[in-house]
Design a protein around this motif. Structure first.
Motif, PDB file in Angstrom:
ATOM      1  N   THR A 563       0.774  -1.278   0.045  1.00 52.03           N
ATOM      2  CA  THR A 563      -0.019  -0.016   0.121  1.00 52.03           C
ATOM      3  C   THR A 563       0.596   1.169   0.111  1.00 52.03           C
ATOM      4  O   THR A 563       2.061   1.314   0.294  1.00 52.03           O
ATOM      5  N   GLY A 566       2.234   5.433   4.725  1.00 52.01           N
ATOM      6  CA  GLY A 566       1.252   6.150   5.324  1.00 52.01           C
ATOM      7  C   GLY A 566      -0.066   5.503   5.528  1.00 52.01           C
ATOM      8  O   GLY A 566      -0.837   5.922   6.328  1.00 52.01           O
ATOM      9  N   THR A 567      -0.377   4.553   4.632  1.00 54.79           N
ATOM     10  CA  THR A 567      -1.597   3.718   4.796  1.00 54.79           C
ATOM     11  C   THR A 567      -1.786   2.682   6.050  1.00 54.79           C
ATOM     12  O   THR A 567      -0.401   2.208   5.960  1.00 54.79           O
ATOM     13  N   GLU A 568      -2.680   2.687   6.650  1.00 50.64           N
ATOM     14  CA  GLU A 568      -2.582   1.617   7.458  1.00 50.64           C
ATOM     15  C   GLU A 568      -3.128   0.114   7.072  1.00 50.64           C
ATOM     16  O   GLU A 568      -4.503   0.233   6.579  1.00 50.64           O
ATOM     17  N   ASP A 569      -2.510  -0.846   7.250  1.00 55.46           N
ATOM     18  CA  ASP A 569      -2.884  -1.967   6.561  1.00 55.46           C
ATOM     19  C   ASP A 569      -3.833  -2.621   7.482  1.00 55.46           C
ATOM     20  O   ASP A 569      -3.277  -3.941   8.003  1.00 55.46           O
ATOM     21  N   SER A 570      -5.045  -2.428   7.449  1.00 54.10           N
ATOM     22  CA  SER A 570      -6.059  -2.853   8.353  1.00 54.10           C
ATOM     23  C   SER A 570      -6.838  -4.091   7.789  1.00 54.10           C
ATOM     24  O   SER A 570      -6.836  -4.370   6.830  1.00 54.10           O
ATOM     25  N   GLU A 571      -7.589  -4.657   8.753  1.00 50.39           N
ATOM     26  CA  GLU A 571      -8.308  -5.746   8.208  1.00 50.39           C
ATOM     27  C   GLU A 571      -9.373  -5.330   7.260  1.00 50.39           C
ATOM     28  O   GLU A 571      -9.894  -5.701   6.335  1.00 50.39           O
ATOM     29  N   ASP A 572      -9.868  -4.009   7.760  1.00 52.01           N
ATOM     30  CA  ASP A 572     -10.945  -3.446   6.900  1.00 52.01           C
ATOM     31  C   ASP A 572     -10.569  -3.246   5.430  1.00 52.01           C
ATOM     32  O   ASP A 572     -11.079  -3.476   4.406  1.00 52.01           O
ATOM     33  N   LEU A 573      -9.215  -2.748   5.338  1.00 49.12           N
ATOM     34  CA  LEU A 573      -8.824  -2.394   4.151  1.00 49.12           C
ATOM     35  C   LEU A 573      -8.497  -3.908   3.385  1.00 49.12           C
ATOM     36  O   LEU A 573      -8.871  -3.876   2.131  1.00 49.12           O
ATOM     37  N   ARG A 574      -8.343  -4.911   3.914  1.00 49.46           N
ATOM     38  CA  ARG A 574      -7.900  -6.165   3.383  1.00 49.46           C
ATOM     39  C   ARG A 574      -9.406  -6.496   2.793  1.00 49.46           C
ATOM     40  O   ARG A 574      -9.319  -6.936   1.560  1.00 49.46           O
ATOM     41  N   PRO A 598       5.017  -5.023   2.885  1.00 45.80           N
ATOM     42  CA  PRO A 598       5.559  -3.929   3.001  1.00 45.80           C
ATOM     43  C   PRO A 598       6.908  -3.665   1.647  1.00 45.80           C
ATOM     44  O   PRO A 598       6.896  -2.506   1.280  1.00 45.80           O
TER      45      PRO A 598
END
Ligand code: 6R9
Length: 645
Positions: A563, A566-574, A598
């Motif tokens: 990503t 600065g993007t948070e690799d969250s479960e929601d984004l997944r 990363p």
């Protein structure tokens, strides 16, 4: 590898059209005297004018060309319908079995199908469709799909069927690529009790690309948006159209259809097939592979959105006057017995399906099968991906009660019909092997690096050394891509993209794609296609997609995603990214695992080391190979440590 061999059952050896001796004799003749062999086989088609030249082919760049039955004139729709009217007019051509077993099905005799096709051909004409125009068909598995295809063929229009599981984006891309000005669809599709919003998908696609006309078949009867100028109801148009329509005279090499398929690079390509060779090839292979005789009930469970549905639901069987089941639904709805209930209901004798469906059913236990009768079954077929010996054994032992041979047919969208396949009366079966070449097909194995031909029992890249009548003729709109994709790696040969092993008996064992194509539930998916869908997301900077072993689907999709900083690799984004791919391409492209990365393992020249990504996807960390040439070997440790389980 299974060492088992199943000899041809006595009854098949005695009654089949092609026996073992005949196979060898005809195969040899098809290579030694192609003119004579194909002149005889071409008689199965009614030609309006005879051809002058059987074959005119060169695979070499300087004079590259592929032509069959040159100068011949025919109409493939008339071959599939009109010529059967006298003898088979009242015989069922299509026995349609709906998604929901409690709703009534439909049976169309050859006469009824002919009338529907002629009427719809007039509808197409009334809506401005002319010979050579491209017509996009986005329909579920209902008789109207076959009717629309055959109506196109009748007036010389080129159909482009888009699988009804594809997204609006994918549909728009295909409409645009072949510049079609008309789309034929339905209000909704039905699969496993769920509706598919086909008309709404078309509307969404047409926000990106314009067409002059949409013809909508009312299937579920639900409310859909209607554009007063652009949209036409199928039934309204049929009501005012005449039921007679002369088939146009087509040249053997006039285009019949375009079908988009995934390759290792770029956008899906429009595989173009022409008329004469395809007619001879689908009819001949359907007759010999299934030992088909009119009167027998045949069922190919493939969707018309794929090539198997073109060649073995529509053209091959209908040219041969077959009676066939056409199934709208899925194998596990309402329950896991559905396939076999349909077999019993219609007394199906010949059944042809993909290994992924069999593996899914196999997991549910034998009882779903054994509680059904299935005594009508005589022959089973498999297509779309390698069938693993366990699934083969289950199909043979449980479904077919050891009585039915299994024809494991290897072929591709590009090849038009079966290329390497057993024939029930001719071929001793080895579970997992597609066995021997069809008449006229010359497979060979080459060293993948050197390109040299390999002899004897060995493994290599699978090529075909000479043309066959049903070979694709071009990539629509990009003839150079056709040559580059299939004929440039190993000059003088057609490269299939598959790897294979040949054993001491000359049997071929297809081992799967050796390019960047993965096979998910028998559907081809280019890793590049999924990658480009992912990087279109605003938060994604880079993506790499590989195949991974999957118990039911054969292969699953494993996506590595980097990503933006600065993007948070969250479960929601997944979850959002997984949905994004579904929306961009369609549910069949849904990643099974999406791992945030990363960094991706790259060589110093910036090339992604897919070999390492495949190993991690396979969960085989013991054998990652040499990572010292990587620009940053530490990224591999990170990927291994964070692989989702
Ligand atoms: C007809 C069809 C083609 C690819 C092909 C190969 C795989 C198809 C197979 C098989 C092993 C078989 N494939 N049949 N692999 N054994 N019997 O499926 O066309 O969708 O174009 O896929 O499918 O890898 O190259 P298509």
């Amino acid at each position: 590898m299974s060492e088992q061999v199943f000899p041809v059952p006595d009854h098949w050896a005695e009654t089949a059209k092609i026996t073992e001796a005949e196979y060898h004799e005809r195969y040899a003749r098809s290579l030694a005297d192609p003119e004579g062999f194909w002149s005889a086989e071409s008689q199965r088609i009614d030609w309006i004018e005879p051809y002058e030249t059987v074959k005119d082919v060169s695979y070499h760049e300087a004079d590259f060309r592929i032509g069959w039955f040159l100068g011949g004139k025919l109409n493939i729709c008339a071959n599939a319908l009109d010529r059967h009217l006298e003898t088979l007019g009242d015989t069922p051509a299509i026995i349609w079995e709906p998604d929901d077993p409690d709703t009534p099905g439909r049976t169309l005799t050859y006469r009824e199908l002919h009338e529907q096709v002629c009427t719809f051909a007039n509808v197409l004409k009334a809506n401005g469709v002319e010979k050579g125009d491209r017509v996009t068909i986005y329909l579920p598995m209902i008789p109207e799909a076959a009717i629309a295809m055959l109506a196109c063929a009748r007036i010389g229009a080129v159909h482009s069927v888009v699988f009804a599981g594809f997204s609006p984006e994918a549909l728009a891309g295909r409409i645009e690529d072949c510049q079609s000005n008309i789309v034929i669809t339905a209000d909704e599709g039905l699969r496993g009790g769920k509706t598919v919003p086909l008309k709404a998908n078309v509307d969404a696609a047409l926000e990106k690309v314009e067409v002059g006309r949409v013809i909508v078949y009312r299937h579920t009867g639900s409310d859909v948006d209607f554009h007063a100028v652009r949209d036409v109801w199928w039934h309204d148009a049929m009501e005012v159209a005449a039921p007679l329509c002369d088939p146009v005279t087509m040249d053997a090499e006039d285009p019949l259809f375009i079908l988009y398929t995934s390759g290792s690079t770029g956008k899906p390509k429009g595989v173009l097939h022409t008329t004469g060779g395809y007619a001879v090839w689908t009819s001949m292979t359907h007759e010999y592979v299934f030992d088909y005789r009119p009167g027998q009930v045949y069922w190919c469970a493939a969707d018309v959105g794929w090539v198997t549905g073109h060649s073995y639901v529509v053209y091959g069987p209908l040219i041969n006057g077959a009676t066939q089941v056409m199934f709208e639904g899925v194998p596990n709805y309402p329950d896991h017995s559905r396939f076999w209930q349909v077999v019993d209901k219609h007394k199906v004798e010949i059944f042809y399906a993909a290994p992924t469906a069999l593996r899914a059913l196999m997991r549910e236990g034998d009882d779903w099968v054994t509680r059904t009768d299935r005594s009508s079954l005589r022959l089973l077929g498999s297509v779309g991906e390698p069938i693993n010996p366990e699934a083969w054994d289950w199909y043979h032992r449980v479904v077919g009660e050891r009585r039915c041979p299994i024809v494991d047919t290897w072929w591709q969208t590009e090849t038009g019909a079966a290329m390497i396949t057993p024939m029930p009366g001719a071929t001793a079966l080895k579970p997992g092997s597609a066995s021997r070449p069809m008449f006229g097909v010359q497979p060979a194995l080459v060293d993948p690096e050197k390109g040299t031909l390999l002899d004897g029992a060995t493994s290599g890249a699978l090529v075909i050394t000479d043309s066959w009548p049903g070979q694709m003729r071009t990539v629509y709109g990009d003839h150079d891509r056709f040559f580059q994709t299939y004929f440039s790696q190993y000059p003088g040969y057609y490269f299939t993209g598959d790897g294979a092993r040949r054993d001491e008996d000359g049997y071929y064992w297809i081992t799967g794609r050796i390019d960047d194509v993965i096979n998910v539930s028998g559907h081809r998916m280019g890793t590049a296609e999924v990658e480009s869908a992912l990087v279109e997301h605003p938060l994604v900077s880079e993506a790499a997609v590989v195949g991974m072993p999957h118990e039911v689907k054969g292969q699953g999709i494993y996506a590595y995603v980097t990503t933006n900083a600065g993007t948070e690799d969250s479960e929601d984004l997944r979850k959002e990214l997984v949905q994004w791919v579904r929306k961009e391409i369609g549910p069949i492209a849904t990643p099974d695992i999406l791992q945030f990365a990363p960094g991706l393992p790259k060589t110093r020249s910036g090339k992604i080391m897919r070999r390492i990504l495949r190993k991690i996807a396979e969960n085989d960390m013991s054998n990652l190979g040499d990572t010292s040439t990587l620009a940053d070997p530490a990224v591999v440790d990170d990927l291994v440590a964070n692989r989702p389980q």
